[in-house]
Write an enzyme that holds these catalytic residues in place. Structure first.
Site, PDB file in Angstrom:
ATOM      1  N   VAL A  66       7.946   0.034  -5.350  1.00 40.41           N
ATOM      2  CA  VAL A  66       6.860  -0.500  -4.514  1.00 40.41           C
ATOM      3  C   VAL A  66       5.482  -0.349  -5.167  1.00 40.41           C
ATOM      4  O   VAL A  66       4.504  -0.901  -4.671  1.00 40.41           O
ATOM      5  CB  VAL A  66       6.846   0.137  -3.103  1.00 40.41           C
ATOM      6  CG1 VAL A  66       8.107  -0.201  -2.331  1.00 40.41           C
ATOM      7  CG2 VAL A  66       6.603   1.634  -3.156  1.00 40.41           C
ATOM      8  N   ASN A  92       8.507   2.463   4.465  1.00 38.34           N
ATOM      9  CA  ASN A  92       8.890   3.879   4.564  1.00 38.34           C
ATOM     10  C   ASN A  92       8.697   4.649   3.255  1.00 38.34           C
ATOM     11  O   ASN A  92       8.446   5.848   3.277  1.00 38.34           O
ATOM     12  CB  ASN A  92      10.356   3.968   5.004  1.00 38.34           C
ATOM     13  CG  ASN A  92      10.934   5.349   4.774  1.00 38.34           C
ATOM     14  OD1 ASN A  92      10.683   6.278   5.528  1.00 38.34           O
ATOM     15  ND2 ASN A  92      11.698   5.513   3.686  1.00 38.34           N
ATOM     16  N   SER A 144       2.420  10.034   8.898  1.00 37.46           N
ATOM     17  CA  SER A 144       2.795  11.450   8.941  1.00 37.46           C
ATOM     18  C   SER A 144       1.812  12.194   9.840  1.00 37.46           C
ATOM     19  O   SER A 144       0.656  11.766   9.978  1.00 37.46           O
ATOM     20  CB  SER A 144       2.717  12.040   7.527  1.00 37.46           C
ATOM     21  OG  SER A 144       2.762  13.450   7.586  1.00 37.46           O
ATOM     22  N   TYR A 157      -2.273  13.007   0.084  1.00 36.63           N
ATOM     23  CA  TYR A 157      -1.211  12.490   0.979  1.00 36.63           C
ATOM     24  C   TYR A 157      -1.779  12.177   2.366  1.00 36.63           C
ATOM     25  O   TYR A 157      -1.526  11.108   2.934  1.00 36.63           O
ATOM     26  CB  TYR A 157      -0.111  13.553   1.062  1.00 36.63           C
ATOM     27  CG  TYR A 157       1.073  13.210   1.923  1.00 36.63           C
ATOM     28  CD1 TYR A 157       2.060  12.337   1.469  1.00 36.63           C
ATOM     29  CD2 TYR A 157       1.227  13.781   3.184  1.00 36.63           C
ATOM     30  CE1 TYR A 157       3.166  12.046   2.255  1.00 36.63           C
ATOM     31  CE2 TYR A 157       2.336  13.496   3.973  1.00 36.63           C
ATOM     32  CZ  TYR A 157       3.301  12.622   3.502  1.00 36.63           C
ATOM     33  OH  TYR A 157       4.403  12.344   4.293  1.00 36.63           O
ATOM     34  N   ALA A 158      -2.582  13.108   2.910  1.00 39.18           N
ATOM     35  CA  ALA A 158      -3.156  12.897   4.249  1.00 39.18           C
ATOM     36  C   ALA A 158      -4.076  11.688   4.250  1.00 39.18           C
ATOM     37  O   ALA A 158      -4.080  10.908   5.209  1.00 39.18           O
ATOM     38  CB  ALA A 158      -3.901  14.148   4.697  1.00 39.18           C
ATOM     39  N   ALA A 159      -4.847  11.512   3.167  1.00 40.42           N
ATOM     40  CA  ALA A 159      -5.743  10.350   3.090  1.00 40.42           C
ATOM     41  C   ALA A 159      -4.922   9.063   3.080  1.00 40.42           C
ATOM     42  O   ALA A 159      -5.260   8.093   3.768  1.00 40.42           O
ATOM     43  CB  ALA A 159      -6.612  10.437   1.832  1.00 40.42           C
ATOM     44  N   SER A 160      -3.817   9.059   2.331  1.00 42.81           N
ATOM     45  CA  SER A 160      -2.989   7.848   2.273  1.00 42.81           C
ATOM     46  C   SER A 160      -2.354   7.564   3.633  1.00 42.81           C
ATOM     47  O   SER A 160      -2.278   6.416   4.072  1.00 42.81           O
ATOM     48  CB  SER A 160      -1.904   7.977   1.194  1.00 42.81           C
ATOM     49  OG  SER A 160      -0.893   8.898   1.582  1.00 42.81           O
ATOM     50  N   LYS A 161      -1.925   8.614   4.316  1.00 47.27           N
ATOM     51  CA  LYS A 161      -1.228   8.419   5.602  1.00 47.27           C
ATOM     52  C   LYS A 161      -2.211   8.097   6.722  1.00 47.27           C
ATOM     53  O   LYS A 161      -1.876   7.368   7.658  1.00 47.27           O
ATOM     54  CB  LYS A 161      -0.401   9.672   5.933  1.00 47.27           C
ATOM     55  CG  LYS A 161       0.770   9.914   4.959  1.00 47.27           C
ATOM     56  CD  LYS A 161       1.759   8.766   4.976  1.00 47.27           C
ATOM     57  CE  LYS A 161       3.029   9.056   4.193  1.00 47.27           C
ATOM     58  NZ  LYS A 161       3.977   7.940   4.220  1.00 47.27           N
ATOM     59  N   ILE A 190      10.684  16.753   9.299  1.00 50.42           N
ATOM     60  CA  ILE A 190      12.028  16.204   9.438  1.00 50.42           C
ATOM     61  C   ILE A 190      12.838  16.712   8.252  1.00 50.42           C
ATOM     62  O   ILE A 190      12.326  16.769   7.122  1.00 50.42           O
ATOM     63  CB  ILE A 190      11.994  14.654   9.426  1.00 50.42           C
ATOM     64  CG1 ILE A 190      10.918  14.093  10.378  1.00 50.42           C
ATOM     65  CG2 ILE A 190      13.376  14.094   9.728  1.00 50.42           C
ATOM     66  CD1 ILE A 190      11.128  14.322  11.846  1.00 50.42           C
TER      67      ILE A 190
HETATM   68  N1  LIG Z   1      10.440  14.317   5.819  1.00 53.38           N
HETATM   69  C1  LIG Z   1       9.381  14.537   6.550  1.00 53.38           C
HETATM   70  O1  LIG Z   1       9.265  15.580   7.186  1.00 53.38           O
HETATM   71  C2  LIG Z   1       8.295  13.513   6.651  1.00 53.38           C
HETATM   72  C3  LIG Z   1       7.234  13.796   7.502  1.00 53.38           C
HETATM   73  C4  LIG Z   1       6.220  12.873   7.640  1.00 53.38           C
HETATM   74  C5  LIG Z   1       6.274  11.691   6.952  1.00 53.38           C
HETATM   75  N2  LIG Z   1       7.299  11.431   6.117  1.00 53.38           N
HETATM   76  C6  LIG Z   1       7.281  10.160   5.414  1.00 53.38           C
HETATM   77  O2  LIG Z   1       8.487   9.489   5.613  1.00 53.38           O
HETATM   78  C7  LIG Z   1       8.811   8.688   4.479  1.00 53.38           C
HETATM   79  C8  LIG Z   1      10.186   9.059   3.970  1.00 53.38           C
HETATM   80  O3  LIG Z   1      10.167  10.436   3.643  1.00 53.38           O
HETATM   81  P1  LIG Z   1      11.496  11.274   3.288  1.00 53.38           P
HETATM   82  O4  LIG Z   1      11.302  12.616   3.836  1.00 53.38           O
HETATM   83  O5  LIG Z   1      12.697  10.479   3.630  1.00 53.38           O
HETATM   84  O6  LIG Z   1      11.275  11.349   1.708  1.00 53.38           O
HETATM   85  P2  LIG Z   1      12.314  11.370   0.507  1.00 53.38           P
HETATM   86  O7  LIG Z   1      11.552  11.886  -0.656  1.00 53.38           O
HETATM   87  O8  LIG Z   1      13.589  12.023   0.897  1.00 53.38           O
HETATM   88  O9  LIG Z   1      12.588   9.820   0.337  1.00 53.38           O
HETATM   89  C9  LIG Z   1      11.569   8.955  -0.066  1.00 53.38           C
HETATM   90  C10 LIG Z   1      12.165   7.629  -0.392  1.00 53.38           C
HETATM   91  O10 LIG Z   1      11.124   6.803  -0.927  1.00 53.38           O
HETATM   92  C11 LIG Z   1      11.569   6.270  -2.135  1.00 53.38           C
HETATM   93  N3  LIG Z   1      10.457   5.990  -3.033  1.00 53.38           N
HETATM   94  C12 LIG Z   1       9.530   6.841  -3.519  1.00 53.38           C
HETATM   95  N4  LIG Z   1       8.702   6.187  -4.355  1.00 53.38           N
HETATM   96  C13 LIG Z   1       9.129   4.900  -4.391  1.00 53.38           C
HETATM   97  C14 LIG Z   1       8.708   3.742  -5.093  1.00 53.38           C
HETATM   98  N5  LIG Z   1       7.672   3.780  -5.938  1.00 53.38           N
HETATM   99  N6  LIG Z   1       9.361   2.581  -4.881  1.00 53.38           N
HETATM  100  C15 LIG Z   1      10.410   2.534  -4.035  1.00 53.38           C
HETATM  101  N7  LIG Z   1      10.882   3.602  -3.369  1.00 53.38           N
HETATM  102  C16 LIG Z   1      10.242   4.771  -3.554  1.00 53.38           C
HETATM  103  C17 LIG Z   1      12.538   7.289  -2.705  1.00 53.38           C
HETATM  104  O11 LIG Z   1      13.398   6.699  -3.645  1.00 53.38           O
HETATM  105  C18 LIG Z   1      13.261   7.717  -1.431  1.00 53.38           C
HETATM  106  O12 LIG Z   1      14.267   6.779  -1.104  1.00 53.38           O
HETATM  107  C19 LIG Z   1       7.704   8.931   3.465  1.00 53.38           C
HETATM  108  O13 LIG Z   1       6.731   7.904   3.575  1.00 53.38           O
HETATM  109  C20 LIG Z   1       7.122  10.254   3.918  1.00 53.38           C
HETATM  110  O14 LIG Z   1       5.779  10.393   3.529  1.00 53.38           O
HETATM  111  C21 LIG Z   1       8.319  12.317   5.940  1.00 53.38           C
END
Ligand SMILES: NC(=O)c1ccc[n+]([C@@H]2O[C@H](COP(=O)([O-])OP(=O)(O)OC[C@H]3O[C@@H](n4cnc5c(N)ncnc54)[C@H](O)[C@@H]3O)[C@@H](O)[C@H]2O)c1
Length: 249
Positions: A66, A92, A144, A157-161, A190
């Site tokens: 992405v 996502n 997030s 990260y917080a700025a992006s979110k 999560i």
């Molecule tokens: N896990 C948490 O507690 C939590 C909390 C708040 C927000 N989030 C957000 O939820 C989303 C998913 O998080 P997660 O915990 O499943 O993370 P994770 O690291 O387990 O998975 C992230 C996914 O994004 C993909 N990814 C990363 N960079 C990419 C790129 N350049 N192109 C395509 N795919 C890419 C990875 O391959 C993976 O499939 C993220 O945006 C994260 O910021 C997660």
């Protein structure tokens, strides 16, 4: 008939964690889900598991980085070429590059902004053209609690979110009259690979400030995404839903 039958969904970052659960849930609801991640091998396994489980919909694996604008545009054109439309877009994919502000390098900031925010701008911009033509769309962006409340060590990260929230509300206002909604999920903690790396002590401290006293599961987030992505959510747009066990109430 399942509520997402005949719908085409795109989910980024679908190889694991939240994205994987979201892709699975949307396929369970009958959608054809184009599941995207940087490499397609884990996605192929996911597609195979979905087929074996005889879900109502299907999961179609596609490689996509992405952070590559040309690849994003080619990806959307290819999906529309193959499936004729995109009803649901779930942005996502996301990364962390944590550091205290004083030590944070430009690269750490830029990398996170590109992966978490600029990519969403690119994907939403091109996908919205097709949604406008179809006069239908459901966009769900994964932010997030860090973007809502901030978090020490995560200023990038917080700025992006937080940026995603302002972006999504603007998109919601631009497209509301065209039957296209744009909503945000703000997950708390999560259980995924992203949070597995936290030290046990930090995990325990976080559990004490979560009213539910535990981390959430990817399926908890996927259920909320499936609702925003459904036809039933037609009158809900520009909203931020925390899926966080009560942490930010
Ligand atoms: N896990 C948490 O507690 C939590 C909390 C708040 C927000 N989030 C957000 O939820 C989303 C998913 O998080 P997660 O915990 O499943 O993370 P994770 O690291 O387990 O998975 C992230 C996914 O994004 C993909 N990814 C990363 N960079 C990419 C790129 N350049 N192109 C395509 N795919 C890419 C990875 O391959 C993976 O499939 C993220 O945006 C994260 O910021 C997660």
């Amino acid at each position: 008939m399942k509520q997402l039958a005949n719908q085409i969904a795109v989910v980024t970052g679908a190889s694991r964690g939240l994205g994987r659960a979201i892709a699975w849930t949307l396929a369970e609801q009958g959608a054809t889900v184009v599941a995207a991640a940087r490499t397609a091998d884990k996605l192929a396994d996911l597609a195979g598991e979905a087929k074996a489980a005889q879900l109502a919909g299907t999961i179609v694996p596609r490689a996509l980085d992405v952070t590559d604008r040309a690849a994003v545009e080619a990806f959307v054109e290819a999906v529309v070429g193959e499936f004729k439309k995109i009803d649901i877009l779930v942005n996502n994919a996301g990364i962390t590059r944590d550091s205290l502000l004083m030590n944070m390098e430009d690269e750490q900031f830029d990398e996170v902004m590109t992966a978490n925010l600029k990519s969403v701008f690119w994907l939403t911009r091109i996908t919205s053209r097709y949604m406008v033509r179809a006069r239908y769309g459901r966009i769900v962006n994964i932010s997030s609690v860090s973007g809502v409340c901030g978090n020490a060590g995560q200023s990038n990260y917080a700025a992006s979110k937080a940026g995603l929230i302002g972006f999504s509300k603007s998109v919601a206002k631009e497209f509301a009259r065209r039957n296209i909604t744009c909503n945000v999920i703000a997950p708390g903690f999560i259980t995924t690979d992203m949070t597995d790396v936290l030290p046990d002590k930090v995990k325990e401290e976080y559990k004490q400030i979560i009213p539910c006293r535990r981390f959430g599961e990817p399926a908890d987030v996927a259920a909320a995404v499936a609702f925003f992505a459904s036809p039933a959510a037609q009158y809900i747009t520009g909203q931020v839903l925390a899926v966080d066990g009560g942490m930010t109430m």
